[in-house]
Design an enzyme around this catalytic site. Structure first.
Site, PDB file in Angstrom:
ATOM      1  N   GLY A 157      72.971   9.252  32.890  1.00  0.00           N
ATOM      2  CA  GLY A 157      72.765   9.354  32.003  1.00  0.00           C
ATOM      3  C   GLY A 157      74.426   9.518  30.738  1.00  0.00           C
ATOM      4  CB  CYS A 158      76.650  11.664  30.719  1.00  0.00           C
ATOM      5  SG  CYS A 158      76.128  13.060  31.720  1.00  0.00           S
ATOM      6  CD  GLU A 159      78.079   7.035  25.474  1.00  0.00           C
ATOM      7  OE1 GLU A 159      79.096   6.915  25.140  1.00  0.00           O
ATOM      8  OE2 GLU A 159      76.851   6.266  24.936  1.00  0.00           O
ATOM      9  CB  SER A 160      82.103  11.706  28.925  1.00  0.00           C
ATOM     10  OG  SER A 160      82.358  11.422  28.245  1.00  0.00           O
TER      11      SER A 160
END
Length: 135
Positions: free
Chosen positions: A48-51
């Site tokens: 759920g994190c782009e990074s």
């Protein structure tokens, strides 16, 4: 709120400009305890994190302690500020934490784009799920 969170709040509220808050954010990111290569596994990666973000939970009575890492400097700073805010909270307290309110108090609300906000919420949800006893 714990002492470290109070100290962070004091530091950020004293920063007069965005440049000062950005510098503080980077400094807080450098305070994160590094994760070992063995801890940077797919099992510890937060979805759920782009990074890339990794989260490790450790029970040290009477509280859970967390370590986190990211490959993005800004995210490391935001993670450090999240970690100091949640240290010592119960899973139910974590789930009711007003994350946007915390970052607004720090003067960092404009750094919470929808994708960053979603990512930090994913980290918070992962923290809560790791601290619930498995049956």
């Amino acid at each position: 709120m714990n002492d470290q969170a109070e100290a962070a709040l004091d530091e950020f509220q004293q920063a007069a400009s965005w440049e000062q808050r950005a510098r503080l954010l980077m400094q807080w990111g450098e305070r994160l305890q590094p994760l070992s290569a063995a801890e940077k596994t797919e099992a510890n990666r937060v979805t759920g994190c782009e990074s890339n973000v990794w989260l490790v939970a450790d029970w040290r009575a009477p509280h859970w302690h967390f370590k986190a890492a990211s490959d993005a400097r800004l995210i490391r700073g935001l993670l450090a500020l999240l970690l100091v805010r949640v240290q010592g909270l119960s899973p139910s307290e974590m789930s009711s934490l007003d994350l946007p309110g915390w970052f607004a108090q720090l003067g960092l609300a404009r750094q919470l784009s929808p994708s960053r906000s979603n990512g930090l919420n994913a980290v918070l949800q992962r923290m809560a799920s790791l601290t619930v006893p498995q049956s």
